[in-house]
Design an enzyme around this catalytic site. Structure first.
Site: not given
Ligand SMILES: [Zn+2]
Length: 691
Positions: A184, A233, A294
């Protein structure tokens, strides 16, 4: 080498990708001559709506679908523009097709026609607008015939809103499994810095590559959502898991104006398709809370990523909203075989939904529940077919604290059962990947696994560079583990290592911390402290060594550190040295008051440099909205590394939605035939041209 040479030949045949050409030329126009292209401005009233016609259609213009994937359609009419909410909606296949009503085309009647009033802030200066609207859903529909479709919304007043959708061609299966690794927030400069501190240089050359560096195909992916240039995200993980753009904070839904976060128009994920259509196994691994954006994008559907109690519930029961239920396995949601990460606080009271015990729920659904590394390996050794591993109440601790400063973990009370013990036996990312692969690979139909190194991003936000680089190196170790695993079984698995968005990080030299700290001790000016920063030839080399060749620096506190940072930041102090006592907090709220003089309609806390962080460091004044306490995401394209069947499709500059289609096409999920047929040279070239 022969393969690469041949690919160079087929690369020469690449023409301008049709999808790219489309973007500038085929926005479908309304009666007013405007399509659903966002209007120019700082805020959009309602992304997905046509500001001129007052009509909204989701999925939006330019949406692309894999054949047979399930999705919801949402249509809205805003009476402020129309004087009436009466309308018709049709769909038409190709330019010559006959328009049909959505009801007759999909064989379903819209499930809700809900007049309501909603309010929105019309622009940055803050006028609140009330708008009478009507909205309708068509749930769980699908289109199988590839081609271009036009959906037309016509109001009683003759206002027309149109969107154009593409159903992509059906591909045959070439990969047994797909593993999507997401670091990420990772960018190329971060990888370069991680390579520098973990591998070192000799005569200007890196001594050894990172594992990611060894993957044969590399591309770039563009990350904006349909609501804004800068993504979060949730939005970008939606693109990876569904092939659809979405909006900040939205997980696998198109964000409409419905007040129920769980009711927005859903899009089926690749994991849901893999299980529904192929009976494949699905796994999700993250170092964040498993409800974080995520990992949640593998299985959840909500407008609001912070609905962490509902997201936990969806993990085991699917989306049980009255007007949009979706559960791949009846009563069990997606029924994933592997769930590993943090976020224990949402599995038990008081934060869990209705204070339910979700560890008990999981055990009842056949999961081996592991709350520490020892139990996780024991579950695998015991032959578990489903593993729920939750190792922390919140986000899991960072590599640097787990491996170098464990006293920081012992001082916390984060054991994932809420008992107030310390979570001192957490697995690392390699451990979790190891066990995941052993559990998932038992399924003869193959698997889809998403693995996230979440805290590359979280530490970039916190301006905690050493922890960020430690997370990135650990991510690379996990990728390396999977590459070796794939090689040992004949490379039947598509492995992708990428990021979901970036941070504006880079390195501009080195810092002699001895000189820097002497200036701090002498209470010298910031200018004197800055003399410790060496650039160009004065940078020389930093002091990180790796004598034990474990790919991590032997010390994170050498005399010569990196001059590193991001281009966007709150007020903070910088001394370019590792934070030994725990994760950095660069900024803190200014004492007591709201920054209400800034904008009376948007009262907010504002942040100042944390006086306890980097004491004596160089003062940075901040260049963000004063409500920001950390660094933020940035516009940069992110790197995409790929290896295995179908990986060549990613060796290009592309939209982030292409990552979904590359994975989907490698698994051939739209095909009626599930046989795995390895790539030939011509099918590889077709993938290059196919975009
Ligand atoms: Zn972030």
């Amino acid at each position: 080498m022969a393969l690469r040479a041949a690919l160079a030949v087929c690369l020469l045949a690449v023409v301008l990708p049709p999808a790219l050409a489309q973007l500038g030329t085929t926005n479908v126009t309304s009666a007013n001559g405007l399509g659903l292209t966002p209007t120019i401005g700082q805020y959009l009233d309602n992304p997905g709506c046509n500001a001129q016609s007052g009509g909204c259609i989701w999925p939006t213009d330019l949406a692309e679908f894999s054949s047979g994937a399930l999705f919801d359609i949402r249509v809205e009419v805003h009476s402020a523009m129309n004087g009436s909410t009466a309308h018709t909606v049709t769909i038409q296949n190709g330019a010559a097709g006959t328009p049909q009503s959505l009801d007759s085309y999909f064989g379903v009647t819209n499930t809700s026609s809900s007049p309501y009033t909603y309010t929105y802030v019309s622009d940055y200066s803050g006028a609140t607008v009330r708008n009478n609207s009507v909205g309708e859903y068509w749930r769980n529909v699908t289109i199988t015939d590839p081609g271009t479709y036009t959906v037309t919304l016509t109001t009683a007043g003759g206002q027309v809103t149109k969107v154009s959708w593409t159903i992509r061609p059906v591909t045959t299966r070439k990969a047994t499994n797909v593993i999507l690794f997401i670091a990420d927030g990772m960018t190329v400069p971060m990888i370069t810095a991680a390579r520098l501190v973990s591998r070192g240089q000799a005569a200007g050359k890196f001594r050894r590559p990172m594992y990611m560096d060894t993957m044969p195909y590399v591309g770039l992916a563009h990350t904006s959502g349909y609501d804004a240039i800068i993504t979060d995200s949730a939005n970008s993980a939606t693109a990876y898991n569904t092939g659809h753009k979405s909006a900040v904070n939205a997980l696998n839904v198109y964000a409409d104006t419905t007040s129920n976060n769980l009711g927005h128009a859903k899009i089926e994920t690749i994991g849901e398709q893999a299980k529904r259509r192929r009976g494949m196994a699905v796994g999700v691994v993250s170092t964040a809370e498993i409800q974080d954006a995520t990992p949640a994008a593998v299985f959840a559907h909500t407008r609001r990523r912070d609905d962490k109690n509902f997201i936990t519930d969806q993990m085991f029961f699917g989306t049980n909203v009255s007007n949009g239920a979706f559960s791949v396995v009846s009563g069990k949601g997606l029924n994933m075989e592997v769930i590993m990460g943090g976020g224990g606080a949402y599995f038990h009271a008081p934060k869990s939904l209705n204070s339910q015990d979700y560890y008990g729920v999981a055990a009842g659904q056949g999961y081996s529940v592991a709350l520490n590394k020892t139990a996780m390996y024991a579950a695998a050794a015991g032959g578990a077919s489903k593993v729920l591993g939750i190792f922390h109440e919140g986000n899991m601790d960072k590599w640097l604290d787990r491996n170098v400063y464990p006293q920081n973990i012992a001082a916390q009370k984060e054991y994932p059962d809420g008992s107030g013990r310390a979570a001192t036996d957490q697995p690392g990312l390699v451990d979790m990947v190891n066990v995941s692969l052993s559990v998932l690979s038992k399924n003869p139909n193959g698997f889809y696994l998403m693995v996230e190194a979440a805290s590359v991003d979280k530490m970039a936000h916190a301006l905690d560079w050493e922890r960020m680089l430690g997370e990135l190196i650990e991510f690379d170790e996990a990728v390396g583990y999977a590459l070796a695993w794939n090689a040992a079984r004949g490379n039947d698995t598509l492995i992708i290592a990428t990021a979901d968005h970036g941070h504006a990080y880079d390195v501009w030299g080195t810092v002699d911390t001895q000189v820097f700290n002497a200036a701090v001790t002498a209470n010298a000016s910031d200018a004197e402290k800055r003399k410790a920063i060496g650039v160009y030839q004065a940078a020389g080399y930093p002091g990180y060594t790796n004598e034990d060749v474990d790919n991590f620096p032997d010390t994170w506190a050498p005399r010569y550190t990196l001059a590193q940072g991001v281009a966007d930041f709150p007020p903070f102090n910088e001394n370019f040295q590792v934070k030994m006592s725990g994760v950095r907090t660069p900024a803190v709220p200014a004492g007591g008051s709201n920054f209400s003089t800034f904008n009376a309609s948007r009262p907010q806390t504002y942040y100042v440099a944390n006086p306890k962080d980097s004491v004596g460091g160089i003062t940075q004044n901040g260049n963000l909205d004063p409500a920001q306490s950390q660094g933020v995401h940035t516009l940069t394209d992110v790197p995409v590394f790929a290896q295995g069947p179908g990986s060549i499709a990613l060796a290009r500059v592309q939209d982030n939605t292409r990552v979904y289609f590359a994975m989907h096409d490698a698994l051939g999920l739209s095909s009626s035939d599930s046989t795995v047929t390895p790539d030939t040279m011509s099918t590889m070239c077709a993938q290059v041209r196919g975009f």
